[in-house]
Design an enzyme around this catalytic site. Sequence first.
Site, PDB file in Angstrom:
ATOM      1  CG  ASN A 205      -9.707   0.507  -3.933  1.00 33.44           C
ATOM      2  OD1 ASN A 205     -10.053   0.526  -5.110  1.00 33.44           O
ATOM      3  ND2 ASN A 205     -10.248  -0.307  -3.041  1.00 33.44           N
TER       4      ASN A 205
ATOM      5  CB  CYS B 287      -0.429  -5.737   9.569  1.00 32.99           C
ATOM      6  SG  CYS B 287      -1.433  -4.808   8.412  1.00 32.99           S
TER       7      CYS B 287
ATOM      8  CG  ASP C  84      -6.382  -7.134   2.160  1.00 32.17           C
ATOM      9  OD1 ASP C  84      -7.238  -7.988   1.891  1.00 32.17           O
ATOM     10  OD2 ASP C  84      -6.583  -5.912   2.084  1.00 32.17           O
TER      11      ASP C  84
END
Length: 313
Positions: free
Chosen positions: A15, A289, A259
């Site tokens: 995306n 992250c 993810d």
Amino acid sequence: MEAPPKPLVVVGSVNADLVLPIERLPKPGETLAAASIETVPGGKGANQAAAAARAGYPTYFVGQFGKDDPNASLLRGALSACGVDLTHAIDVAGPCGTALILLQAGGENSIIIVGGANQAAWNLSDSVRQLIATAGAVLLQREVPESVNVEVAKLAKDAGVPVFLDAGGVEGPIAPELLPCLAVLSPNETELARLTGMPTDSEDQVRAAAEKLMEAGVQSVLVKLGGDGSLLLPGQGKPAIRQKAIRAPEVVDTTGAGDCFTATYAVAVLEGKAAAEALQFASAAASICVTRKGAMPSLPAREEVDALVAAQQ
């Protein structure tokens, strides 16, 4: 000479993420101002492929870009820059997938997705089928049609290739024929509650809900608990393994952290790490992250993860 490792094959979504930083979510009928709008690469499949490649593992991404979308080159470039092999990714008519991400102060996010090319018709080529059959593992999510995941998982299972499924994406039930194909199913506690219809407010409830999924045929369940770490049920009759979160000094943006966790756990398993060690490796990657903005731009390099793991010893 030692044979090269069998690759991780990620089949899933990509995306263009439109990120709007806001102080809080608007109330019904209210208009709020966002400080900016930024387009960054994302999508659960692409994020996971990028996370695995950044962690130093040979990774292929099988997905669909919209050939009519100027963001396609941005997305391809970002994946390639992370070291992902795009040989088997294709262009289809129409726009790329798009996600509108409302990023609130404190790092929490709310996301609206337009499927675009991810939800267009899929046709697995002979070369993709061969890639799946010779992979070290296959990693799936739920932002592509469920029929694609079922087809890929059955191909992998028939070839003896383990299948990991991150439960993030569409909110519907998982196809019953998909569950027995899964070596690892990884939901967060909200997804776990939705999939099982059971409460997940306590650790005992989380275990009970995860065990229900294993009764439906899943080999093991890895529950992501956010700031509380993770819980792995490694198989029927085996004791659960609890991993505490490695606390980040500051949480800037949680987009993509789940993810990152799932993908780096898969990498650690493929590298032969024991379950507890693999959980710690994934926790370290996710901890790094969340200290950065964006999904793909926040993914850590292998040396960063190894350094944080070493610091925990």
